[in-house]
Design an enzyme around this catalytic site. Structure first.
Site, PDB file in Angstrom:
ATOM      1  N   ALA A 444       0.824  -1.213   0.000  1.00  0.00           N
ATOM      2  CA  ALA A 444       0.000   0.000   0.000  1.00  0.00           C
ATOM      3  C   ALA A 444       0.860   1.266   0.000  1.00  0.00           C
ATOM      4  CB  ALA A 444      -0.927  -0.018   1.209  1.00  0.00           C
ATOM      5  N   ASP A 469       9.984  -6.285  -3.995  1.00  0.00           N
ATOM      6  CA  ASP A 469       8.938  -6.868  -3.145  1.00  0.00           C
ATOM      7  C   ASP A 469       8.810  -8.328  -3.561  1.00  0.00           C
ATOM      8  OD1 ASP A 469       6.455  -7.667  -1.879  1.00  0.00           O
ATOM      9  OD2 ASP A 469       6.003  -5.536  -1.674  1.00  0.00           O
ATOM     10  N   ARG A 480      -6.544  -1.076  -1.359  1.00  0.00           N
ATOM     11  CA  ARG A 480      -5.721   0.088  -1.022  1.00  0.00           C
ATOM     12  C   ARG A 480      -4.424   0.158  -1.831  1.00  0.00           C
ATOM     13  NH1 ARG A 480      -5.373  -4.034   1.804  1.00  0.00           N
ATOM     14  NH2 ARG A 480      -3.478  -4.762   2.792  1.00  0.00           N
ATOM     15  N   LYS A 493       4.104  -8.046  -7.260  1.00  0.00           N
ATOM     16  CA  LYS A 493       3.745  -6.670  -6.885  1.00  0.00           C
ATOM     17  C   LYS A 493       4.716  -5.668  -7.501  1.00  0.00           C
ATOM     18  CE  LYS A 493       1.301  -7.253  -2.498  1.00  0.00           C
ATOM     19  NZ  LYS A 493       1.255  -6.906  -1.069  1.00  0.00           N
ATOM     20  N   ASP A 541       6.143  -4.035   5.929  1.00  0.00           N
ATOM     21  CA  ASP A 541       5.051  -4.310   6.860  1.00  0.00           C
ATOM     22  C   ASP A 541       5.530  -5.102   8.071  1.00  0.00           C
ATOM     23  OD1 ASP A 541       5.608  -6.729   5.740  1.00  0.00           O
ATOM     24  OD2 ASP A 541       3.573  -7.179   5.056  1.00  0.00           O
ATOM     25  N   ASN A 542       6.847  -5.117   8.305  1.00  0.00           N
ATOM     26  CA  ASN A 542       7.351  -5.851   9.466  1.00  0.00           C
ATOM     27  C   ASN A 542       8.551  -5.134  10.070  1.00  0.00           C
ATOM     28  OD1 ASN A 542      10.044  -7.411   8.572  1.00  0.00           O
ATOM     29  ND2 ASN A 542       8.624  -7.334   6.848  1.00  0.00           N
ATOM     30  N   CYS A 597      -0.800 -20.436  31.499  1.00  0.00           N
ATOM     31  CA  CYS A 597      -1.853 -21.000  32.354  1.00  0.00           C
ATOM     32  C   CYS A 597      -3.218 -20.395  32.048  1.00  0.00           C
ATOM     33  CB  CYS A 597      -1.514 -20.778  33.829  1.00  0.00           C
ATOM     34  SG  CYS A 597      -0.443 -22.075  34.436  1.00  0.00           S
TER      35      CYS A 597
END
EC number: 6.2.1.45
Length: 1018
Positions: A444, A469, A480, A493, A541-542, A597
């Site tokens: 995006a 990419d 988007r 992309k 994006d990371n 837990c």
């Protein structure tokens, strides 16, 4: 929906395409999207700003968009109008860009209108946007819209300045002012008092704010509060708030949950005539507090100037600017204005207002499109009522004065960049055209950046854009990532984006790669590559990718443009060599994890049951199958497993035995049998055992009920074949099990239902002596670290021989949230909601479950557009070679509120050794080759530093405590030879330098922090 209709329930209409809108749905929600889908929008003026607004609104998904323009395309429009080409010059602007805009979203009918806007035409729409209308036209249209409950948005961009005005009518309802998730808190106590105080359990803050409204559920004792009308609260502290008089209620006993209630807000907008005289502003930059009032006057003066001359002042014309200032000072502007004029600001406005900049259009277009969505849906707080934005710090300064560009340098020449040249001049344009930039990511933000770069003319004459990419285009991207179309799905992309922006600007030199940035691609993105760059723009994006690129930029001394979005929130950061801190200098705290837990035995929120279901998916359909698959294909697997630490050897071998012996199905019937028994174990037997160990009335050592506070007392479920969630679990689990083992799936619910009815499930009797850990520390002790070697030997003996397994092949399942046919999310939803039923936690629908379990980042085109524009404004400053911190801006926006905040980047922190200052941008440059002994002596003699430890990556090359013989052996070797011997790896041919980390003492024996070493290989 405009005005009083915003609070009304949305028409059902057609279902929303969740595949396309999935990320936006998590920002707006289904109701807001449905209200948008019943709203007709008119956008007038299809220049650079108009096309940005239209693009974002069409992607957003309104009922219809009408593109209105009476103007013809000119060469100057190419500065920012990305959907027209040189061939379109002379055509109507709306008609020239209609085809490409209409292709953005098949669900939004788009049409053009090229005549004047009559009263009848205006009344057809719910929202009207004007981007290049005269003041008289704005006033005429505003009278119609205000009287007819039609939302009006006026927007204008002029050079580095922007104006937005909103009037959503006399009474507009906002159903959700901020879009934040509803918060809830578990209650520990409610006082019986005139000012009743609610105390929450102290493991987490309640998260409420003063003036919030709440309601209650599950309260014992003071039951009058359960499902009460919303109560306004006063926050007293992070764990307490008051709710007014509670003396008439029954005394509080225990339990209860307080949940925030979103209350609608009515807003009364002033019509344009009144709002012009008595403006109220949204501040976009608190460092420019006086600018909104000044720019209100500047835009008003511009209307008068154009009325008088027919055109805006000429770029950088001193005489036109002087006349503009005189006009501003005259009392004729709106019958008087008592603002003390900021001459410098208004003079700059006059000199550059003929310009048209793509980044300003992109940012303003995102803001305006979000206002359109607010007007349609009532979701988020609108701009009340004026917003002014400027980026004059992009202009170079000398002291406090803007450096003047000659009128000749800024004059139009019939170039596609004339709109940009009018602001920055031709010399600056040449610098942009020669830039070499690396864009990392074509999602995006990547799409927005590439479009902006194309309009700005970056790399259009002598430069180059490299975009990489590794991802392929997915359907959910199309909402988007506007460079992509449905026929591009499953294409690269980067390659697709590069092809599209070449059409926007044929002069752009762009190269597309499909590589991941990381250590494995350093032979491609090597010294030669980075040294040729002028900068890097991250569109990742990371966090790991961002940190890696940040380190590379610091190493090669390259500027970095960093940005990110989360729903309506966006941020930008500029990293300038030798000036600012880097991206990695400050990081967000890690996400708070859920205690094991809590997941295993004591969930109290749907997030817990969803995480449990996700973990179940990984264990049942991935981890066991992976271990078994390795056992089948790797002869050394068992030997390797036995070397694992702690109890891991037993856990891994047991999982292999389960997969290949205990729970290996041969038919789909076996899979259904397994699923039914597994259901019984998870949702009935384990709960019965838990309640056997800890009965509902059990007390703790302090006399408190064990099942109280965050511990919800569960109840076992009874399997019901007619309960759709029960059958969902069997259906999905059986089919996923079949997929793992390569068996043919049975996608027939009725057939599976029939199979289940014939399955006998044995009764369960809870066992004594079963230990259940109540805390994570107890669990760690229970698991222990000692391995039962007899059990290991027994497991090895029980594992089947390869010859007995034939050609069995297992396929571990990788969780994929965006494929609605693979049953992954279906299994998660069923598993989580059954567990929620055990613990009486309200269930989550598929949409919410997918968000939480899939860890989806909400996203919307409007925020991306704003962020992409802000990033490119920082690029202007970098190209201008600005050396001070103050022109640069790190930005944070939240379009929902709306909020805009800008701050100077933090300067790179200064450190010191031996009286010498240094920052993260500094390093020791050492020319190799030299021996380790020579290296140590070099630092002692040249820098007065005694190296006590020397490392490269994870390899320790030298230390003062090293065995003497080992140290002696290494001292005579060259540095590269030491690296090769210790790391047991060769130095790759593309590596031109080694990086060493040092621990040093100064001459007095004090430990000092020093920069790293860049050791250049010969």
């Amino acid at each position: 929906m405009a005005n009083n209709e915003a609070g009304a329930s949305a028409p059902k209409g057609e279902d929303i395409d969740e595949g396309l809108y999935s990320r936006q749905l998590y920002v707006l929600g289904h109701d807001a999207m449905r209200r948008m889908a019943s709203s007709d929008v008119l956008i007038s003026g299809l220049g650079g700003l108009g096309v940005e607004i239209a693009k974002n609104v069409i992607l957003g998904g309104v009922k219809s968009v009408t593109l209105h323009d009476e103007a013809l395309c000119s060469i100057t429009d190419l500065s920012s109008q990305f959907y027209i080409t040189e061939d379109d010059v002379g055509k109507n602007r709306a008609e020239a860009c209609f085809k490409q805009l209409s292709e953005l979203n098949m669900y939004v009918p788009t049409k053009t209108y090229t005549s004047s806007l009559t009263d009848e035409i205006i009344k057809k729409y719910k929202v009207v946007v004007l981007t290049n209308s005269s003041l008289s036209e704005q006033l005429r249209i505003s009278e119609i819209t205000h009287a007819n409950n039609i939302a009006l948005i006026i927007a204008s961009t002029r050079g580095l300045f922007a104006q937005v005005f909103c009037d959503f009518g006399p009474s507009f309802t906002v159903v959700d002012i901020n879009g934040e998730p509803v918060v809830s808190a578990m209650i520990a106590d409610i006082s019986h008092d005139k000012e009743g105080i609610v105390t929450c359990i102290d493991d987490t803050r309640h998260g409420m704010e003063d003036g919030d409204y709440i309601t209650f559920s599950e309260v014992l004792g003071m039951t009058e509060l359960n499902n009460c009308e919303p109560i306004k609260i006063k926050v007293l502290g992070p764990y307490t708030f008051s709710i007014g008089d509670t003396t008439n209620y029954t005394k509080y006993e225990r339990g209860g949950i307080a949940t925030q209630v979103k209350m609608p807000k009515k807003i009364h907008f002033k019509p344009l005539t009144e709002a012009i005289k008595n403006p109220e502003f949204i501040v976009t930059d608190f460092g420019k507090y006086d600018h909104p009032q000044q720019l209100h006057l500047a835009f008003a003066t511009l209307h008068k100037y154009i009325e008088k001359h027919g055109v805006a002042p000429k770029p950088w014309s001193t005489s036109d600017a002087a006349e503009f200032l005189t006009l501003a000072k005259s009392c004729s502007v709106y019958g008087g204005n008592d603002t003390e004029i900021n001459t410098g600001l208004l003079e700059t406005f006059a000199k550059i207002c003929a310009g048209d900049l793509n980044p300003i259009d992109a940012t303003t277009g995102g803001i305006v499109a979000q206002e359109v969505m607010k007007a349609c849906s009532g979701k988020f707080h609108p701009i009340y009522q004026w917003l002014y934005f400027d980026a004059i710090e992009c202009l170079p300064k000398e002291g406090d004065q803007v450096i003047t560009i000659s009128e000749e340098d800024a004059a139009p020449t019939g170039s596609r960049y004339d709109g940009q040249v009018a602001v920055f001049g031709k010399q600056f344009q040449k610098k942009l055209e020669a830039l070499n930039y690396f864009v990392v990511g074509a999602g995006a933000i990547g799409c927005e950046l590439l479009k902006n770069f194309a309009m700005m003319g970056i790399a259009s004459d002598g430069g180059k854009i490299t975009v990489t990419d590794m991802d392929l285009i997915e359907k959910s991207n199309l909402n988007r990532q506007f460079l992509f179309r449905p026929h591009d799905v499953q294409k690269s992309k980067a390659a697709t984006a590069a092809k599209v922006i070449k059409k926007m600007n044929p002069f752009i030199n762009i190269v597309a790669h499909e590589n991941r940035v990381g250590v494995e691609t350093e032979s491609i993105y090597d010294d030669t590559f980075f040294e040729s760059l002028d900068g890097v723009a991250n569109a990742l994006d990371n966090v790991d990718g961002r940190i890696y690129m940040d380190r590379r930029c610091v190493y090669y001394h390259k500027p970095l443009l960093e940005s990110g979005t989360l729903g309506t929130k966006g941020n930008t950061q500029v990293v300038v060599p030798f000036l600012t801190e880097s991206y990695s200098s400050s990081q967000d705290p890690p996400e708070k994890s859920i205690p094991i837990c809590t997941l295993k035995n004591f969930p109290n929120a749907i997030e817990h049951t969803l995480q449990w279901a996700r973990d179940n998916f990984e264990g049942l359909f991935k981890q066991n199958a992976e271990n078994a698959s390795q056992y089948l294909t790797d002869s050394d697997f068992v030997e390797r497993t036995l070397k694992l630490p702690g109890v891991q050897p037993i856990e891994v071998l047991e999982s292999v035995k389960v997969a290949l012996v205990d729970e290996r199905p041969k038919t789909i019937q076996d899979c259904v049998n397994w699923a039914r028994h597994h259901w019984q174990d998870q949702y009935s037997n384990q709960i019965k055992q838990l309640l056997f160990n800890f009965p509902p009335d059990q007390l703790t050592s302090t006399g408190q009920l064990f099942w109280s506070g965050p511990k919800r007392c569960p109840e076992p479920l009874t399997f019901d074949i007619d309960n759709s969630v029960h059958l969902d679990y069997i259906y999905t689990a059986a089919n996923l099990k079949a997929e793992v083992y390569g068996l043919t799936q049975l996608r027939n619910r009725e057939a599976i239902k029939e199979m289940v009815q014939s399955i006998e499930v044995p009764d369960f009797v809870p066992k004594s002596g079963v230990k259940i850990a109540v805390t994570d520390s107890q669990m760690a002790v229970t698991n222990g670290t000692n391995v039962d070697m007899d059990r290991v030997a027994q497991l090895q003996a029980e594992l089947p021989k390869m010859v007995d397994l034939g050609d069995l092949k297992l396929t571990p399942l990788e969780f994929e949230k965006d494929d609605d046919t693979n049953l992954h999310i279906d299994f998660i939803v069923a598993a989580s909601n059954l567990r929620a039923a055990n613990y009486k936690i309200p269930p989550a629908d598929r949409h919410k479950s997918k968000l939480i379990a899939g860890k989806i980042i909400p996203a919307i085109a409007t925020t991306t557009s704003v962020v992409g524009g802000l990033v490119c404004m920082e690029l202007y400053k970098l190209v201008n070679g600005m050396k001070a911190l103050d022109p640069f801006k790190n930005g944070f926006v939240n379009l929902a509120l709306p909020f805009f905040g800008f701050s100077e980047p933090i300067a790179a922190p200064k450190m010191e050794y031996c009286g010498k200052q240094w920052t993260l941008w500094d390093r020791f440059e050492v020319q190799g080759e030299m021996t380790l002994n020579e290296f140590l002596n070099y630092f002692k003699e040249k820098h007065g530093l005694e190296i006590t430890m020397l490392s490269q990556g994870v390899c320790m090359l030298y230390s003062f405590f090293m065995a003497k013989a080992k140290a002696q052996e290494r001292l005579g070797l060259t540095m590269s030879e030491v690296v090769k011997r210790v790391s047991k790896r060769r130095i790759e041919p593309h590596v031109k330098a080694l990086v060493f980390e040092l621990c040093c003492n100064d001459a007095d024996g004090n430990d000092v922090e020093v920069p790293y070493v860049k050791y250049n290989l010969p």
